[in-house]
Write an enzyme that holds these catalytic residues in place. Structure first.
Site, short mmCIF file in Angstrom:
data_model
loop_
_atom_site.label_atom_id
_atom_site.label_comp_id
_atom_site.label_asym_id
_atom_site.label_seq_id
_atom_site.Cartn_x
_atom_site.Cartn_y
_atom_site.Cartn_z
N THR A 98 -65.63 23.79 -88.71
CA THR A 98 -64.37 24.58 -88.54
C THR A 98 -64.20 24.80 -89.81
O THR A 98 -64.67 24.20 -90.88
CB THR A 98 -63.14 24.29 -87.66
OG1 THR A 98 -62.71 23.02 -88.05
CG2 THR A 98 -63.84 23.83 -86.22
N LYS A 127 -64.37 19.85 -95.90
CA LYS A 127 -64.02 18.88 -96.74
C LYS A 127 -62.72 18.18 -96.56
O LYS A 127 -62.40 17.21 -97.02
CB LYS A 127 -63.65 19.72 -98.19
CG LYS A 127 -65.00 20.32 -98.63
CD LYS A 127 -64.81 21.29 -99.52
CE LYS A 127 -64.50 22.62 -99.02
NZ LYS A 127 -65.57 23.49 -99.04
N GLU A 151 -72.47 14.99 -95.73
CA GLU A 151 -73.41 15.32 -97.07
C GLU A 151 -72.90 16.68 -97.46
O GLU A 151 -72.60 16.98 -98.69
CB GLU A 151 -74.83 15.24 -96.73
CG GLU A 151 -75.55 15.76 -97.91
CD GLU A 151 -75.43 14.69 -99.16
OE1 GLU A 151 -75.41 13.33 -98.88
OE2 GLU A 151 -75.00 14.84 -100.18
N GLY A 208 -71.52 35.09 -98.41
CA GLY A 208 -70.86 34.00 -97.71
C GLY A 208 -70.84 32.43 -98.62
O GLY A 208 -70.71 31.52 -98.24
N GLU A 211 -64.77 30.72 -99.60
CA GLU A 211 -63.95 30.20 -98.55
C GLU A 211 -63.22 31.16 -97.66
O GLU A 211 -63.03 32.30 -98.38
CB GLU A 211 -62.96 29.29 -98.96
CG GLU A 211 -63.35 27.94 -99.60
CD GLU A 211 -64.12 27.00 -98.69
OE1 GLU A 211 -63.59 26.62 -97.61
OE2 GLU A 211 -65.27 26.79 -99.05
N ASP A 222 -60.58 23.92 -103.78
CA ASP A 222 -61.93 23.53 -103.31
C ASP A 222 -62.48 22.57 -104.09
O ASP A 222 -62.89 21.34 -103.70
CB ASP A 222 -62.78 24.86 -103.23
CG ASP A 222 -64.39 24.57 -102.67
OD1 ASP A 222 -64.28 24.17 -101.63
OD2 ASP A 222 -65.39 24.39 -103.36
N LYS A 226 -63.33 18.45 -103.69
CA LYS A 226 -64.61 17.67 -103.89
C LYS A 226 -64.66 16.60 -104.98
O LYS A 226 -65.42 15.74 -104.65
CB LYS A 226 -65.71 18.84 -104.23
CG LYS A 226 -65.92 19.75 -103.08
CD LYS A 226 -66.82 21.11 -103.58
CE LYS A 226 -67.00 22.01 -102.38
NZ LYS A 226 -67.54 23.30 -103.06
N GLY A 324 -73.54 28.46 -99.28
CA GLY A 324 -74.47 29.22 -98.66
C GLY A 324 -74.68 29.00 -97.19
O GLY A 324 -74.58 27.58 -96.89
N1 HSE Z 1 -66.45 28.21 -101.08
C1 HSE Z 1 -67.29 27.10 -101.39
C2 HSE Z 1 -68.07 27.37 -102.98
C3 HSE Z 1 -68.42 26.89 -100.35
O1 HSE Z 1 -67.97 28.47 -103.20
O2 HSE Z 1 -68.54 26.52 -103.46
C4 HSE Z 1 -68.90 25.28 -100.40
O3 HSE Z 1 -68.17 24.46 -100.54
#
Ligand code: HSE
Length: 355
Positions: A98, A127, A151, A208, A211, A222, A226, A324
């Site tokens: 989701t 995440k 992963e 794609g 986010e 984001d 990470k 992707g």
């Molecule tokens: N929106 C994120 C990016 C997708 O562009 O890297 C992968 O986490």
């Protein structure tokens, strides 16, 4: 032949692509990997819930697109009752894909917790639960004797978390710096080609990468998640989100990008963490104009790269797709393959012990 039943929570681009892979390549995968996959439950905000313990007809599920499509027309319900489905369905593995909520990770944190408490393995590309509740959920999984794999939460299907955990044993990691957001990297590249920020973001959305709310990509949220995941999982940093400084690329103008080109530099959104002499870890996200001969300056488009500093090997860089639908769906498949390998190893060890 071993077979695993899956429940897909969320049926957007990533889980749909996993279903497509199983639909179109399931037999080949079974022959190659030694296990089959069957989808027995799907929930989705728009489509509702569908639970079929004998296996969902994927041609039907994948055909449900567009306004008015609903699982209610196919023996399911129009309501996405995630809690009931996760707790009571017959799936062995819950696949959580989701949307990422960077504030508290919900509702994905609850999805993962319900599944683990019900004794089901979990894999996720989300995440939120990993960054914000990773330790607690991993401990819960351990207590329950099930797998919690994630992963795809960093660098989509490019192996980085599992690879570093397994292959860097015996090395000391001093830190890392990397490009871990495909959208902002793609956008900076398109700005270099002359596009404006908004236009470039729209392209990334169409591809794609972005986010649901692209400000997560552009403002560095984001990457912050990470960096938190990598720092805690690989450096055992024990950090929280607020410990990671954050600045995105919205302050980088087309003029800055042009000037950097003239100076032999290129703007990149860099996420990094380093271990300090006292053992603590400092981490952050910021746009940096890198000289063109810097290892990360040539990483372009939605490609990601993380350069790890190690004591015995020096710098080790892992690079590959970072976003992707197909690439992220592959991450889920790689999680299931890892679970299968772990379970197979555990049962062989048991057989040896009992022999
Ligand atoms: N929106 C994120 C990016 C997708 O562009 O890297 C992968 O986490």
């Amino acid at each position: 032949m071993t077979s695993y039943d899956l429940a897909l929570i969320g049926f957007g681009g990533v889980n749909r692509t996993l279903a497509e892979l199983i639909h179109t390549r399931g037999d080949a995968l079974e022959a190659e990997l030694g296990f089959g996959l069957r989808i027995v439950a799907i929930t989705d905000l728009r489509l509702g819930s569908l639970v079929q313990p004998e296996g969902i007809d994927l041609a039907v599920a994948l055909g449900l697109t567009g306004d008015g499509a609903s699982f209610a027309q196919h023996g399911g319900s129009a309501v996405p009752d995630n809690e009931a489905v996760i707790k009571t369905c017959s799936a062995d593995i819950v696949v959580e894909a989701t949307f990422t909520n960077p504030d508290d990770g919900e509702p994905a944190v609850s999805h993962v917790r319900w599944a683990l408490e019900a004794g089901k393995h979990v894999c996720t590309t989300n995440k939120g639960p990993v960054a914000l509740r990773g330790r607690e959920l991993s401990e819960l999984a351990q207590r329950q004797g099930v797998y919690f794999e994630f992963e795809g939460s960093v660098m989509s299907g490019t192996p980085v978390i599992r690879l570093a955990k397994q292959m860097f044993s015996g090395l000391r990691l001093g830190g890392f710096e990397g490009i871990t957001n495909g959208t902002s990297n793609y956008v900076l590249g398109r700005m270099e080609a002359g596009l404006g920020l908004q236009e470039a973001v729209r392209e990334a959305q169409d591809l794609g990468y972005a986010e649901a709310n692209p400000s997560a990509d552009i403002e560095g949220f984001d990457v912050q998640l990470k960096v938190l995941i990598l720092a805690n999982e690989l450096l055992n940093a024990g950090l929280e989100l607020r410990d990671i400084t954050r600045q995105g690329i919205s302050s980088v103008t087309v003029q800055d990008v042009r000037q950097a080109s003239l100076d032999g530099k290129r703007w990149k959104l860099v996420g990094s963490a380093r271990r300090n002499a006292d053992g603590s870890v400092t981490a952050g996200v910021a746009p940096v104009a890198l000289p063109l001969d810097h290892g990360l300056a040539g990483v372009s488009g939605a490609t990601n790269a993380v350069a790890f500093t190690t004591d015995l090997l020096g710098q080790v860089t892992i690079s590959g797709p970072g976003a992707g639908r197909v690439e992220t769906a592959y991450a889920l498949l790689s999680d299931i393959i890892a679970m299968h390998a772990g379970m197979t190893q555990a049962s062989s060890a048991k057989e040896v012990a009992n022999a």
